[in-house]
Design an enzyme around this catalytic site. Structure first.
Site, mmCIF file in Angstrom:
data_model
loop_
_atom_site.group_PDB
_atom_site.id
_atom_site.type_symbol
_atom_site.label_atom_id
_atom_site.label_comp_id
_atom_site.label_asym_id
_atom_site.label_seq_id
_atom_site.Cartn_x
_atom_site.Cartn_y
_atom_site.Cartn_z
ATOM 1 C CG HIS A 161 79.941 38.673 38.845
ATOM 2 N ND1 HIS A 161 80.357 38.698 40.154
ATOM 3 C CD2 HIS A 161 81.066 38.771 38.094
ATOM 4 C CE1 HIS A 161 81.679 38.816 40.204
ATOM 5 N NE2 HIS A 161 82.125 38.856 38.963
ATOM 6 C CB SER A 162 80.941 34.678 39.676
ATOM 7 O OG SER A 162 81.852 33.727 40.141
ATOM 8 C CE1 TYR A 163 75.026 29.058 42.448
ATOM 9 C CE2 TYR A 163 74.070 31.218 42.912
ATOM 10 C CZ TYR A 163 73.957 29.839 42.868
ATOM 11 O OH TYR A 163 72.773 29.240 43.235
ATOM 12 N N GLY A 164 76.282 33.481 39.301
ATOM 13 C CA GLY A 164 75.045 33.918 38.674
ATOM 14 C C GLY A 164 74.821 33.330 37.294
ATOM 15 N N GLY A 165 75.888 32.861 36.645
ATOM 16 C CA GLY A 165 75.734 32.199 35.357
ATOM 17 C C GLY A 165 74.908 30.924 35.450
#
Length: 221
Positions: free
Chosen positions: A76-80
């Site tokens: 999710h978000s930064y997790g990409g």
């Protein structure tokens, strides 16, 4: 049965996936919602050198310790940024990538280089030590400062991302104001290597569109 590794966005811990993880387990899938180094219940590990490589290693170590070879990485978000790096480092342990309103970096990209000026203003709001970015006021009360070095470190890819790897992008179309992820979604929906979805949801897809998101992940499995 699939194995899902769930990676949160900035300032969040694995708790943001609690409901989704439970639902995936109810469908028979192994599920690991992770908290990255320096965040949430691991905030005591925060120091100035916690960076993107640290977070990539957080995930690769779980894959090795649990002997996982078929992981569906969900970021999710930064997790990409994190799941892209993991899939490049240990391609033999990853079967698919799912980006939840997330960054999809290329070699040499950092969070700082791909976000808008508005996001950069947020990154400049650091804690007294200078080691982390403060959570935004509307974040969950459990959110904690995010390691600053992870936002500036460029992602270095070695070419390990297999062309046949399943890639899914889930776009949140219900932002208040302009979404910073619109250009990413518009680019990927024209790419036949990607499966894309647009949900009428805010950025927190896990909270705002849980049933639609569950269906997408079950299909990805």
């Amino acid at each position: 049965m699939a194995t899902f590794i769930l990676i949160p966005g900035m300032c969040h811990g694995g708790w943001c996936f609690d409901e989704l993880a439970e639902q995936l387990r109810d469908h028979g899938h192994r599920t690991f919602p992770l908290t990255l180094t320096g965040l949430s219940e691991r905030a005591h590990l925060l120091h100035g050198t916690v960076n993107l490589d640290t977070h990539i290693q957080d995930v690769t170590e779980v894959l090795a310790a649990e002997d996982i070879h078929d992981a569906v990485l969900v970021g999710h978000s930064y997790g990409g940024m994190v799941i892209t790096g993991v899939a490049d480092r240990v391609p033999g342990r990853v079967s698919g990538l799912v980006y939840l309103d997330a960054m999809v970096p290329q070699d040499g990209d950092s969070c700082w280089s791909v976000v808008t000026d508005q996001e950069r203003q947020w990154y400049a709001d650091v804690v007294e030590t200078g080691a982390a970015v403060r959570p935004l006021p509307f974040f969950d009360p459990r959110a904690t400062p995010h390691p600053l070095a992870s936002l500036f470190q460029p992602l270095r890819l070695t070419g390990g991302l297999a062309p046949s790897l399943r890639r899914v992008y889930v776009y949140a179309a219900g932002w208040t104001g302009e979404s910073p992820f619109t250009p990413v979604y518009q680019r990927l929906r024209e790419d036949p290597a990607w499966t894309t979805h647009a949900l009428d949801s805010g950025h927190n897809l896990m909270r705002d569109a849980p049933l639609d998101l569950l269906k997408i992940l079950l299909d990805a499995a």
